[in-house]
Design an enzyme around this catalytic site. Structure first.
Site: not given
Ligand code: TYM
Length: 326
Positions: A113, A193, A196
């Site tokens: 990031k 991956k 968005k």
């Molecule tokens: P975020 O918002 O990027 O994504 C949400 C969930 O979608 C999964 N994901 C994917 N899985 C497979 N292939 C992909 N291309 C793909 N893109 C996204 C992510 O792994 C995620 O599970 N840091 C986290 C949010 C968060 C969180 C938490 C998660 C904050 N606090 C506590 C679990 C527990 C995030 O940015 O996810």
């Protein structure tokens, strides 16, 4: 009798894509049968990268529509927005006092990031995993369904639980990661991956036409330049996606035809696009129904926040007691 507690969260990025669904949301839905589940829209996390903060509310609504239409059930699960339960920020502050800064600076997602937004390497960005650990541990979750890209963060949350327990006595369980069979979905460029921000995604809520258009732009086997070249399904991202939308007999037939150059990439993608649209038909219908219920999402989130807060307050009381603050 439920087996324990589940927590997961996602940033309010708006409409969810098939990577979010296959990597995470599918498990959110399935786990509701056996666990007490809590699902959170992490708006505070979004502030670490968000350029336009004004989008958070609309993005939250779009994301909620996707979650509810996919099968998250507010009767069985707690669904809420992170900032409505401010206890998480208390725990985040306490955890930040026991977290070595060097450990955070080595986390690969932070480095990534920082590379992507060199002009905005803010303090919150470094603390991102600490806030995520606070999310999970505030609710004493045992199971955390996420995609593979969150594995480093989960490992950090486990360490934080261990460190806190060692310093202040047994307080938190060590949360376990729960992956789906599709823990990492690649984007339409077949390299990064699906995400968005990279504009390489297929939204669940896209129209059938938009979905087909997006699929048609996807990269396939790079070695197959002409229709007459035999293809290599094993290295083709489209073939990987067929795995989740096309039944196995059809998939084997497509693979066989691809290897013999009897089917072209355009046709293969057309089949995939059409199968994605079929798979999402019910979802899209349900989404439109929910969107038409005025005030419904606000009700779900208000109810979720008050149920989450009751649990959060108990944990914070125990944490302060164990730390000797009260
Ligand atoms: P975020 O918002 O990027 O994504 C949400 C969930 O979608 C999964 N994901 C994917 N899985 C497979 N292939 C992909 N291309 C793909 N893109 C996204 C992510 O792994 C995620 O599970 N840091 C986290 C949010 C968060 C969180 C938490 C998660 C904050 N606090 C506590 C679990 C527990 C995030 O940015 O996810």
């Amino acid at each position: 009798m439920k087996k324990g507690r589940v927590f997961s969260g996602a940033r309010p990025t708006g409409r969810q894509h098939i990577g979010n669904y296959l990597g995470a949301i599918k498990n959110y839905v399935a786990l509701q049968d056996d666990y007490d589940c809590i699902y959170c829209v992490v708006d505070v996390h979004a502030l670490t990268t968000m350029e336009d903060v004004g989008e958070i509310r609309e993005n939250t609504r779009e994301m909620m529509l996707d979650w509810l239409a996919a099968g998250l059930d507010p009767e069985r699960s707690i669904i809420f927005v992170q900032s409505r339960v401010p206890e998480v920020l208390e725990l985040y502050t306490f955890f930040s006092m026991i977290t070595p800064l060097g450990r955070l600076l080595r986390i690969p997602t932070f480095k990534e990031k920082a590379r992507m937004q060199p002009d905005n390497v803010n303090y919150g960005l470094v603390g991102y995993p600490v806030l995520m650990a606070a999310d999970i541990l505030l609710y004493k979750a045992e199971v955390v369904p996420v995609g593979e890209d969150q594995a480093f963060h989960l490992e950090f949350a486990r360490e934080t639980a261990r460190r806190f327990n060692l310093l202040f006595g047994q307080t938190f369980p060590e949360p376990q990661i729960r992956l789906t069979t599709a823990p990492l979905i690649l984007g339409l460029n077949g390299v990064n991956k699906m995400s968005k921000s990279l504009d390489n995604d297929i939204e669940l809520a896209a129209s059938p036409e938009q979905t087909m258009e997006r699929v048609m732009t996807a990269f396939t086997d790079p070695a197959r330049r002409y229709l007459s070249d035999p293809g290599h399904p094993d290295v083709c991202n489209i073939n990987h996606l067929h795995q989740f939308f096309t039944d196995s007999a059809d998939r084997s037939a497509i693979q066989e035809a691809c290897r013999k150059a009897e089917i072209g990439c355009v046709e293969c993608k057309r089949i995939l696009g059409s199968n994605i649209n079929k798979a999402l038909e019910d979802f899209r219908e349900k989404r439109a129904e929910i969107a038409a219920k005025s005030g419904y999402i606000d009700e779900v989130l208000a109810d979720g926040a008050s149920r989450a807060e009751a649990i959060a307050k108990e944990t914070i009381f125990e944490v302060k007691q164990n730390m000797g603050l009260i």
